[in-house]
Design a protein around this motif. Structure first.
Motif, PDB file in Angstrom:
ATOM      1  N   CYS A   1       0.016   1.599 -11.866  1.00 48.03           N
ATOM      2  CA  CYS A   1      -0.651   2.500 -10.904  1.00 48.03           C
ATOM      3  C   CYS A   1      -1.597   1.681 -10.035  1.00 48.03           C
ATOM      4  O   CYS A   1      -2.137   0.659 -10.474  1.00 48.03           O
ATOM      5  CB  CYS A   1      -1.415   3.554 -11.705  1.00 48.03           C
TER       6      CYS A   1
ATOM      7  N   PHE B   1       5.538   0.193  -8.685  1.00 50.10           N
ATOM      8  CA  PHE B   1       4.507   1.079  -9.254  1.00 50.10           C
ATOM      9  C   PHE B   1       5.118   2.468  -9.482  1.00 50.10           C
ATOM     10  O   PHE B   1       6.071   2.860  -8.792  1.00 50.10           O
ATOM     11  CB  PHE B   1       3.329   1.216  -8.281  1.00 50.10           C
ATOM     12  N   SER B   2       4.532   3.221 -10.405  1.00 49.52           N
ATOM     13  CA  SER B   2       4.987   4.586 -10.678  1.00 49.52           C
ATOM     14  C   SER B   2       3.985   5.636 -10.237  1.00 49.52           C
ATOM     15  O   SER B   2       4.323   6.813 -10.129  1.00 49.52           O
ATOM     16  CB  SER B   2       5.233   4.779 -12.178  1.00 49.52           C
ATOM     17  N   THR B   3       2.734   5.208 -10.058  1.00 52.33           N
ATOM     18  CA  THR B   3       1.656   6.173  -9.835  1.00 52.33           C
ATOM     19  C   THR B   3       0.669   5.608  -8.817  1.00 52.33           C
ATOM     20  O   THR B   3       0.455   4.391  -8.765  1.00 52.33           O
ATOM     21  CB  THR B   3       0.905   6.439 -11.173  1.00 52.33           C
ATOM     22  N   VAL B   4       0.065   6.486  -8.026  1.00 54.47           N
ATOM     23  CA  VAL B   4      -1.114   6.113  -7.237  1.00 54.47           C
ATOM     24  C   VAL B   4      -2.259   7.035  -7.638  1.00 54.47           C
ATOM     25  O   VAL B   4      -2.035   8.195  -7.986  1.00 54.47           O
ATOM     26  CB  VAL B   4      -0.890   6.211  -5.707  1.00 54.47           C
ATOM     27  N   ARG B   5      -3.460   6.497  -7.594  1.00 53.64           N
ATOM     28  CA  ARG B   5      -4.654   7.333  -7.791  1.00 53.64           C
ATOM     29  C   ARG B   5      -5.297   7.485  -6.419  1.00 53.64           C
ATOM     30  O   ARG B   5      -5.470   6.489  -5.702  1.00 53.64           O
ATOM     31  CB  ARG B   5      -5.602   6.677  -8.789  1.00 53.64           C
TER      32      ARG B   5
ATOM     33  N   LEU C   1       6.401   8.687  -6.493  1.00 51.77           N
ATOM     34  CA  LEU C   1       5.192   8.232  -7.175  1.00 51.77           C
ATOM     35  C   LEU C   1       4.444   9.457  -7.690  1.00 51.77           C
ATOM     36  O   LEU C   1       4.392  10.482  -7.005  1.00 51.77           O
ATOM     37  CB  LEU C   1       4.275   7.482  -6.195  1.00 51.77           C
TER      38      LEU C   1
ATOM     39  N   THR D   1      -1.488   3.758 -19.179  1.00 49.14           N
ATOM     40  CA  THR D   1      -1.257   3.539 -17.747  1.00 49.14           C
ATOM     41  C   THR D   1      -2.455   2.775 -17.186  1.00 49.14           C
ATOM     42  O   THR D   1      -3.603   3.082 -17.505  1.00 49.14           O
ATOM     43  CB  THR D   1      -1.101   4.890 -17.027  1.00 49.14           C
TER      44      THR D   1
ATOM     45  N   CYS E   1      -4.445   1.359 -13.701  1.00 53.19           N
ATOM     46  CA  CYS E   1      -4.542   1.631 -12.273  1.00 53.19           C
ATOM     47  C   CYS E   1      -5.485   0.629 -11.609  1.00 53.19           C
ATOM     48  O   CYS E   1      -6.701   0.691 -11.789  1.00 53.19           O
ATOM     49  CB  CYS E   1      -5.017   3.067 -12.055  1.00 53.19           C
TER      50      CYS E   1
END
Ligand code: BGC
Length: 334
Positions: free
Chosen positions: A31, A63-67, A104, A297, A299
């Motif tokens: 992330c 990447f799989s995620t963004v914050r 994402l 996870t 980030c």
């Protein structure tokens, strides 16, 4: 061991035909923060405005995620029902939409609510009220959207109030989003220590525990002008410094077990200007490995600006960034 915060636990092959994102093997634990944009007093004031191509580059790198840090408090009324400025809400929708389209997941938070940090008792109702405005707006959005109650609560005044305030905000969200994942954290700047002392909120539905990691602070915040101390340049990597980070893996597993929740290491990073790149990337790699060992996870703070891992002007990752994060430079034709 838990596998990250994602609904899908296996590495996914993202992007089917027609999608803007090229096929790439995603790391389900990877992330990156899109900070210093929608959390600035006005987007762009801190030198970065989120572009669709940036989000596509993030997806293409695996990447799989963004914050997504958002300063809702600067765009909402001060009296109930604390209405949110419509154009700002649409801009947040646009960015969240881009990320979901790129496959994402998105952790959407309340960031830099500075008035709350100064006087949490006076701003408690407004924080809960912000969620009463935000949560119904997104109730029909995909499961890939995740809420986080508040970034880095802090100060002596919040200590005894925080668990109650956080639970109240989660209960408010649950009225319209019974099944959405919600991120909760401890009251002292989201430190690991404060998560270790935080009880699991007494609320239904899926919850994720979070902490931030910037140790040793003298290394990660060297030369940073926004802290009230002068921290000169220094390196990182002595055996005892590495051991401290290795110990984070076991602590993360223990806290996940106790809270019965997956863990999001929601921020970790090193100030860029003036820092030795080798030491910087060695630190990112060590923290990322500790999180992965614990199945958490991770980030990165931050995609752009003063803690950047990406050069926005060049549309390219900083040399060494993806290697440190265990990701690969996408092929030029992808
Ligand atoms: C803050 C940023 C800061 C970073 C590192 C974040 O939570 O929002 O402004 O640069 O922490 O200190």
């Amino acid at each position: 061991m838990r596998l990250g915060i994602l609904a899908a636990s296996a590495a996914t092959l993202a992007a089917c035909a027609g999608s803007p994102t090229p096929a790439v093997e995603r790391n389900p634990l990877a992330c990156v923060n899109l900070g210093n944009a929608l959390d600035a007093p006005r987007e762009g004031q801190w030198g970065y405005r989120i572009e669709k191509r940036d989000i596509e580059a993030i997806a293409a790198a695996g990447f799989s995620t963004v914050r997504l840090p958002v300063r809702w408090s600067a765009y909402a009324g001060f009296e109930p029902p604390y209405p949110i400025d419509e154009p700002f809400l649409q801009r947040v929708d646009e960015v969240v939409g881009w990320a979901l389209e790129s496959d994402l997941e998105v952790v959407l938070n309340v960031h830099h609510y500075v008035e709350f940090h100064k006087d949490p008792a006076a701003h408690r109702d407004r924080l809960v009220g912000l969620w009463a405005a935000i949560a119904p707006h997104y109730s029909d959005w995909p499961d890939g959207l995740i809420f986080e109650v508040l970034n880095e609560p802090r100060g002596r005044q919040v200590a005894d109030l925080w668990d109650d305030i956080q639970t109240e905000a989660i209960e408010e969200i649950r009225k319209t989003n019974p099944d959405r994942r919600i991120v909760f954290g401890g009251p002292s700047w989201n430190s690991l220590e404060s998560l270790e002392e935080t009880p699991r909120p007494d609320a239904d539905g899926p919850l994720i525990g979070t902490f931030h990691y910037y140790e040793p602070f003298e290394f990660t915040h060297q030369n940073a002008p926004f802290i009230r101390q002068d921290l000169p340049s220094r390196g990182w990597g002595a055996p005892e410094e590495r051991e401290e980070i290795e110990a984070v893996a076991a602590r993360t597993e223990a806290v996940s077990e106790r809270l019965d929740a997956p863990i999001l290491l929601g921020e970790f990073g090193v100030y860029l200007p003036g820092t030795d790149p080798d030491a910087r990337w060695a630190w990112y790699a060590a923290v990322r490995e500790a999180a992965e060992q614990a199945g958490a996870t991770w980030c990165v703070w931050n995609f752009a600006a003063d803690f950047a891992i990406y050069d926005v002007a060049e549309s390219d990752w900083l040399p060494g960034a993806l290697e440190a994060l265990g990701l690969e430079e996408p092929a030029p034709d992808s």
